[in-house]
Design a protein around this motif. Sequence first.
Motif, PDB file in Angstrom:
ATOM      1  N   LEU A  21       0.857  -1.184   0.000  1.00 14.61           N
ATOM      2  CA  LEU A  21       0.000   0.000   0.000  1.00 14.61           C
ATOM      3  C   LEU A  21       0.891   1.232   0.000  1.00 14.61           C
ATOM      4  CD1 LEU A  21      -2.554  -1.145   2.755  1.00 14.61           C
ATOM      5  CD2 LEU A  21      -2.999  -0.968   0.297  1.00 14.61           C
ATOM      6  N   PRO A  22       0.527   2.287  -0.732  1.00 12.43           N
ATOM      7  CA  PRO A  22       1.372   3.491  -0.775  1.00 12.43           C
ATOM      8  C   PRO A  22       1.430   4.160   0.605  1.00 12.43           C
ATOM      9  CG  PRO A  22      -0.744   3.912  -1.835  1.00 12.43           C
ATOM     10  CD  PRO A  22      -0.716   2.451  -1.516  1.00 12.43           C
ATOM     11  N   LYS A  23       2.655   4.373   1.096  1.00 14.27           N
ATOM     12  CA  LYS A  23       2.796   4.934   2.449  1.00 14.27           C
ATOM     13  C   LYS A  23       3.785   6.093   2.454  1.00 14.27           C
ATOM     14  CE  LYS A  23       1.640   0.731   5.002  1.00 14.27           C
ATOM     15  NZ  LYS A  23       2.074  -0.258   5.997  1.00 14.27           N
ATOM     16  N   THR A  24       3.551   7.009   3.390  1.00 17.09           N
ATOM     17  CA  THR A  24       4.515   8.080   3.632  1.00 17.09           C
ATOM     18  C   THR A  24       5.693   7.484   4.406  1.00 17.09           C
ATOM     19  OG1 THR A  24       3.541   8.665   5.757  1.00 17.09           O
ATOM     20  CG2 THR A  24       2.640   9.758   3.815  1.00 17.09           C
ATOM     21  N   ARG A  25       6.739   8.271   4.547  1.00 17.97           N
ATOM     22  CA  ARG A  25       7.923   7.752   5.248  1.00 17.97           C
ATOM     23  C   ARG A  25       7.656   7.541   6.737  1.00 17.97           C
ATOM     24  NH1 ARG A  25      11.836   7.135   1.829  1.00 17.97           N
ATOM     25  NH2 ARG A  25      11.681   8.245  -0.150  1.00 17.97           N
TER      26      ARG A  25
END
Length: 635
Positions: free
Chosen positions: A591-595
């Motif tokens: 899933l696209p995640k922030t740092r």
Amino acid sequence: MSKYHIKTLEEYFQVYRQSVRDPELFWEEVAEEHFIWRKRWDKVLDWDFDKPAVEWFPGARLNITENCLDRHLTIRRNQTAIIFEPNDPSEQAQHISYVELYRKVCQMANVLTEMGISKGDRVCVYLPMIPELAITLLACARIGAIHSVVFAGFSAAALAARINDAECKLVVTSDGSFRGGKTIDLKGIVDEAMKDCPTVDHVLVAQRTHTKVNMQDGRDHWLQPLLDNAYKDCAAEQMDAEDPLFILYTSGSTGKPKGMVHTTAGYMVYAAYTFKNVFQYREGDIYWCTADIGWITGHSYIVYGPLLNGATTVMYEGVPTYPDWGRFWHVVEKHKVNQFYTAPTAIRALAKENLDYVNRYDLSSLKILGTVGEPINEEAWHWYDENIGKKKCPIVDTWWQTETGGILISPIPFTTPTIPTFATLPLPGIQPLLMDEQGKEVIGNPADGRLCIKFPWPSMARTIWGDHKRYRETYFSTFPGNYFTGDGALRDEVGFYRITGRVDDVIIVSGHNLGTGPIEDAINEHPAVAESAVVGFPHDIKGNALYGYIILKETGEDRNQDNVRKEINDLIAARIGPIAKLEKIQFTRGLPKTRSGKIMRRILRKIAHGQSDQLGDTSTLLNPEVVQEIIDHAI
């Protein structure tokens, strides 16, 4: 000029100006002229949005059922209060007069008292749309008990969570319910819930389906024999203005459902006032709201609002499609309905069917049409206007929430010009404003922003049951000094409002507010699931549907994926209810995640909407490569 029954646009502006210039005087005059009070208030309003704390008519004493029932017994004793239209059209409709309703409510109140229920106790009501549902609400209010209605489509786990949160002492249910061609085992669901509900002493069971059910000695009681032996009079408990009337649960974006607490006097005044104006009800009209009393719409605009005005209100047990797609219009013709209030979801579904289902019925009794639950799209609005209203019935596109208790923004029929997709103007006493993301008010028109309300109105929820901190954080911390609705809105050149949808992680599906957090929690209980994210996407009928992005554990990747999809939806239905099932399930490796590890739902939403060419810069993500993979396998 009548404040209570506005009939022209000039009157509206005059009344609205007065209501915001001197709100206390405005609501005092409405309260004085139209209701019975045991004791007058000490002051009209005490409020502080910083705490937050709001009190309307503090010091007043009353009982809402004296205004719903007793005061009508002299002039409309034999008038029909409730028309019960059963699920099966071959079963005869019931017409319950005001005097019959009064007696039934008193009998039910006496049964509750016999079962040890007294002022302040919580009673959970898990019933289908049968007369006992409305009667139980009023019986609770009669003796000062707090009713907590749970929609009879919720699962045993969801029911138990709501019973335990409110620490209910008693549950009122039925042996089962009819829904279209199906029979649902409500008592079985209650029995499952009761395994984890230590505060419940008794379960009262109404007979509806006459199916065989298990009855636990000492706990479970058939309702009818108790009613048959109960007195038909019951003195109304004297309540303080700010005593709780009911708790009603609504989904949060995270965590457990929020038990919104509505109190007595302010709710009464506002529900009655808005019903009269938004539906322009006149003596002798037949009014029908198709909602379920398990939702706020049913509380305010099937039970309390109509009965406070001495109206005739229709209660419909079934669904729009049974026995065929013409059922709504059959009921309109049969009962000569004048005001019809339904959800855009129902309208969109009906609009897809053959117009013969509409044209075979006489809809000439209709005067006013309404929509509720979500903004209505333009195509559905025009179909409703042309085919149901025959371009003669104004459409009131009403905006409000469980938390608001009553309609806040809506056209007034034959008064406010209507525009498809616009809720139009605030009702008297409502002071909306738009805020930008920096927390500054957006001045001038046209404008768009976060919709807030800057001044209290009588029917607003006072708190979340047992969690005032959450109430403050949810509604008053985002824009200090204002109530934040959670909705975005735009305002056109002349000041008409259009609601653009939720700005949090609550998705409106078929008019139901569904928080993504609890759905994800249910999905993540599946042994093959490692992680999930749920977003909404546009749906022709439901308005929005749910799209789940799911990462399977390594041990789950070899399983039949169709089976896993079914098991996930079964789990959601068991934990929350069938209304929360996912329309689409996409399995993905990431899933696209922030740092910092936060899932970028904005990106998932765009992909679900088919807007993968509008994602913006994804290079700053922790794992940008996963985005293309999700796009490539989107459903």
